[in-house]
Write an enzyme that holds these catalytic residues in place. Sequence first.
Site, PDB file in Angstrom:
ATOM      1  CE  LYS A  18      -2.059  -1.029   3.882  1.00  0.00           C
ATOM      2  NZ  LYS A  18      -1.284  -2.266   4.180  1.00  0.00           N
ATOM      3  NE  ARG A  93      -4.490   0.225   9.073  1.00  0.00           N
ATOM      4  CZ  ARG A  93      -3.256  -0.228   8.929  1.00  0.00           C
ATOM      5  NH1 ARG A  93      -2.961  -1.442   9.255  1.00  0.00           N
ATOM      6  NH2 ARG A  93      -2.333   0.545   8.487  1.00  0.00           N
ATOM      7  NE  ARG A 132       7.915  -2.533   6.111  1.00  0.00           N
ATOM      8  CZ  ARG A 132       6.612  -2.326   6.258  1.00  0.00           C
ATOM      9  NH1 ARG A 132       5.934  -1.687   5.335  1.00  0.00           N
ATOM     10  NH2 ARG A 132       5.983  -2.767   7.324  1.00  0.00           N
ATOM     11  NE  ARG A 165       6.491  -0.407   9.971  1.00  0.00           N
ATOM     12  CZ  ARG A 165       5.341  -0.336   9.306  1.00  0.00           C
ATOM     13  NH1 ARG A 165       5.274   0.353   8.166  1.00  0.00           N
ATOM     14  NH2 ARG A 165       4.258  -0.933   9.742  1.00  0.00           N
ATOM     15  NE  ARG A 176       2.138  -4.652  11.184  1.00  0.00           N
ATOM     16  CZ  ARG A 176       3.185  -4.492  10.362  1.00  0.00           C
ATOM     17  NH1 ARG A 176       4.363  -5.013  10.660  1.00  0.00           N
ATOM     18  NH2 ARG A 176       3.037  -3.801   9.270  1.00  0.00           N
TER      19      ARG A 176
END
Length: 225
Positions: A18, A93, A132, A165, A176
């Site tokens: 996203k 969300r 990531r 992160r 998550r």
Amino acid sequence: MSARTWRLVLLGPPGVGKGTQGKLLAQAFRIPQIGTGDIFRNAVKERTPMGSVATTYMDAGKLVPDDVTIGLIEERLAAPDAQNGFVLDGFPRTAQQATALDAMMHRNNQQLDGVIEIKVEPDEVLRRLTGRRLCAVCQTLYHLESAPTRLPGVCDRCAGPLIQRPDDDKATVLKRLDEYQRKTAPLAEYYGRSGLLRVVDGNGDVDEIFNRIITALKTSVVRTA
Ligand code: AP5
């Protein structure tokens, strides 16, 4: 396609892309990319009261409470740069956030132009999230395998150090994903009913997916202004 106003929502699980696609859409349409996760991370970094609330939830892989998130978006959408469109990356969300967004649009005599749901298999989501990395200085996104830096651990753009992160460790990622399935995935049905939803295959390279989104948006134009 850029001569009109675009009010867009990106839906999809953590790590689906996203943020990556939101950035490209923002550049193409000259609209702000509004990422709730980015706003919360900045608030944490700046040690604001909202940041201290958000960090507890983010670190646990949970959603920040609706009242905090809705208030934040209401304020952000009222800013001058959001008056001619926006791409929401990470909001709504929950069902409550979706109905709050509808109410905000209605009050401002505006409407959404499209909701893009990006889909990839769960294994690929895990691969994307655990690999990531981002620049601690300019926040440019990388991936250890699919978008590596030229020098290991050093940002190509500003030479800043790369970091992971805190919520990208495997245990938090699984939490998550569970939050997503329970609270956010049902929004696809909500937007499907309104005719705004376009589902896009998120596999392949970044430009290819961007082109799919643009093609999908061409079929979602419901108004001319
Ligand atoms: P947020 O920051 O929004 O995280 P997220 O939704 O979990 O999404 P991500 O940023 O992890 O992934 P993405 O889909 O943007 O993928 P990306 O483009 O980075 O939210 C963080 C937290 O904030 C939440 O957990 C929650 O606590 C809170 N929060 C935020 N919004 C909230 C809300 N509305 N309500 C309540 N709480 C909220 O890509 C991932 C990786 O894949 C990158 O390394 C990238 O380089 C790579 N990649 C991208 N595209 C491709 C491709 N096509 N092929 C290969 N690799 C790719």
